[in-house]
Design a protein around this motif. Structure first.
Motif, short mmCIF file in Angstrom:
data_model
loop_
_atom_site.label_atom_id
_atom_site.label_comp_id
_atom_site.label_asym_id
_atom_site.label_seq_id
_atom_site.Cartn_x
_atom_site.Cartn_y
_atom_site.Cartn_z
N LEU A 51 24.10 -38.23 -77.98
CA LEU A 51 24.40 -39.64 -78.26
C LEU A 51 23.18 -40.51 -78.01
N ALA A 52 22.46 -40.24 -76.92
CA ALA A 52 21.26 -41.02 -76.61
C ALA A 52 20.18 -40.83 -77.66
N ASP A 53 20.24 -39.71 -78.37
CA ASP A 53 19.26 -39.44 -79.43
C ASP A 53 19.72 -39.98 -80.78
N GLY A 54 20.90 -40.60 -80.81
CA GLY A 54 21.38 -41.20 -82.05
C GLY A 54 22.38 -40.39 -82.84
N MET A 55 22.83 -39.25 -82.31
CA MET A 55 23.84 -38.46 -83.02
C MET A 55 25.19 -39.18 -82.98
N ALA A 56 25.97 -39.02 -84.02
CA ALA A 56 27.31 -39.59 -84.08
C ALA A 56 28.30 -38.63 -83.41
N PRO A 57 29.38 -39.15 -82.80
CA PRO A 57 30.36 -38.27 -82.16
C PRO A 57 30.95 -37.23 -83.11
N GLY A 58 31.17 -37.62 -84.37
CA GLY A 58 31.71 -36.66 -85.33
C GLY A 58 30.76 -35.51 -85.59
N GLU A 59 29.47 -35.81 -85.62
CA GLU A 59 28.46 -34.75 -85.79
C GLU A 59 28.49 -33.80 -84.61
N ILE A 60 28.60 -34.35 -83.40
CA ILE A 60 28.65 -33.51 -82.20
C ILE A 60 29.92 -32.67 -82.19
N LYS A 61 31.04 -33.27 -82.56
CA LYS A 61 32.30 -32.53 -82.64
C LYS A 61 32.17 -31.34 -83.59
N ASN A 62 31.57 -31.56 -84.72
CA ASN A 62 31.42 -30.48 -85.71
C ASN A 62 30.50 -29.38 -85.20
N GLN A 63 29.54 -29.72 -84.36
CA GLN A 63 28.67 -28.69 -83.78
C GLN A 63 29.47 -27.76 -82.87
N TYR A 64 30.42 -28.30 -82.12
CA TYR A 64 31.30 -27.44 -81.31
C TYR A 64 32.10 -26.51 -82.21
N ILE A 65 32.63 -27.04 -83.30
CA ILE A 65 33.45 -26.24 -84.20
C ILE A 65 32.61 -25.12 -84.82
N ARG A 66 31.38 -25.44 -85.23
CA ARG A 66 30.54 -24.46 -85.92
C ARG A 66 29.90 -23.46 -84.98
N ASN A 67 29.53 -23.90 -83.77
CA ASN A 67 28.71 -23.05 -82.90
C ASN A 67 29.41 -22.52 -81.65
N GLY A 68 30.60 -23.03 -81.35
CA GLY A 68 31.28 -22.62 -80.12
C GLY A 68 31.50 -21.12 -80.03
N GLN A 69 31.96 -20.52 -81.14
CA GLN A 69 32.23 -19.09 -81.14
C GLN A 69 30.95 -18.29 -80.92
N ARG A 70 29.83 -18.75 -81.46
CA ARG A 70 28.57 -18.03 -81.30
C ARG A 70 28.06 -18.12 -79.85
N ILE A 71 28.15 -19.33 -79.28
CA ILE A 71 27.62 -19.53 -77.94
C ILE A 71 28.43 -18.76 -76.91
N PHE A 72 29.76 -18.79 -77.05
CA PHE A 72 30.62 -18.08 -76.11
C PHE A 72 31.03 -16.73 -76.71
N SER A 73 30.04 -15.90 -76.99
CA SER A 73 30.31 -14.56 -77.51
C SER A 73 29.56 -13.55 -76.67
N ASP A 74 30.13 -12.37 -76.56
CA ASP A 74 29.56 -11.30 -75.75
C ASP A 74 29.56 -10.02 -76.56
#
Length: 304
Positions: A51-74
């Motif tokens: 947010l401090a860098d100017g990202m919109a909350p919707g953009e950040i939300k979509n990053q969780y949706i797109r990348n959450g499975q990859r980040i929390f994978s083993d």
């Protein structure tokens, strides 16, 4: 002169709930452009930096949706190396770092157009500046002045604050700031009031919105528990991280009063608990964010 703070709790993948709630609030009352200080711990720290860098909350939300499975994978190979999760962190942190590098590149805290405060925990200060060698809380910030962290890479700060014990490896000697302040609201107040850094403001000038990542109805039933290390090991991390949230909320209510402070921290539905890596519940959290009553927060934002 009003000084506006947005504080964001930690909570792993539950940060998607915070981002979705911020998206709703911003659509009702565009307020983020007026925020002077973004404070966040762990996943909240990553959101705050975005947010401090100017990202919109919707953009950040979509990053969780797109990348959450990859980040929390083993992988099964990693599980074998960790002796079935007995030793070693649950997940590697290379995918998280790659995502952060794509998002922030080589930017430093000093490059961000808005102020940030990001807690982490330093496991060994190595006796710097003649101080006793110890572990201690670390608050990264970009207020220009003595001892600031403006030269630190945003990626490194994000990695440090989100290095959750047992979930991710330590990062450059740091672990997740949630072990000391999962809700960084009072830390943000302290930083804002530090007269070594401009702008020099008074407590009466501060307006603070605190946003959580959802509250699970966890509890330990029974009156007496003669437990040792093995029994306490599983609940202790959650107890430490969740336990301080209410304390900080109380402190803010006492210091700022109802007029200048609000907290948005919805409860999950009865019986629903969401672990920090529970990516399978992202859809449920998005549904929840769409139905949470935000009328009081919207009214407060419009007024204050």
């Amino acid at each position: 002169m009003a000084f506006r703070i947005l504080s964001l709790d930690g909570g792993g993948v539950r940060g998607v709930l915070s981002a979705a709630l911020l998206e709703r609030l911003e659509s009702e009352v565009p307020f983020l452009a007026a925020v002077d200080l973004f404070a966040g711990t762990s996943t909240g720290g990553v959101i705050a930096l975005g947010l401090a860098d100017g990202m919109a909350p919707g953009e950040i939300k979509n990053q969780y949706i797109r990348n959450g499975q990859r980040i929390f994978s083993d992988t099964w190979l990693d599980d074998v190396a960790d002796l079935g999760r007995i030793i070693g962190a649950e997940y590697g942190n290379s995918k998280l770092k790659a995502f952060l590098r794509r998002s922030f590149g080589r930017k430093t805290l000093g490059d961000l157009p808005r102020h940030v405060l990001i807690p982490a925990f330093d496991l060994d200060n190595e006796g710097e500046h003649g101080r006793p060698r110890q572990w201690k809380a670390k608050f990264f910030h970009n207020f220009a002045g003595p001892g600031d962290d403006r030269a630190e890479l945003v990626v490194d700060v994000a990695m440090a604050t989100s290095a959750g014990p047992a979930y991710f490896p330590t990062y450059k000697g740091y672990i997740d700031g949630g072990v000391v302040v999962n809700n960084p609201s009072v830390a943000a107040l302290a930083q804002a009031l530090d007269d070594r850094y401009p702008p020099r403001i008074q407590l009466r000038d501060i307006r603070l919105l605190s946003v959580g990542t959802g509250i699970s109805g966890r509890y330990v039933a029974g009156q007496t528990h003669d437990w040792g290390y093995a029994q306490w090991a599983k609940p202790l991390l959650s107890l430490m991280i969740d336990g301080g949230l209410g304390v900080v909320d109380y402190q803010c209510r006492q210091l700022l009063t109802h007029k200048r402070y609000r907290r948005l921290a919805p409860f999950f539905k009865p019986g629903m608990t969401v672990d920090l890596d529970d990516v399978g519940r992202v859809g449920e959290m998005l549904d929840m964010a769409r139905t949470v009553d935000i009328a009081d927060i919207v009214s407060w934002l419009r007024t204050w």
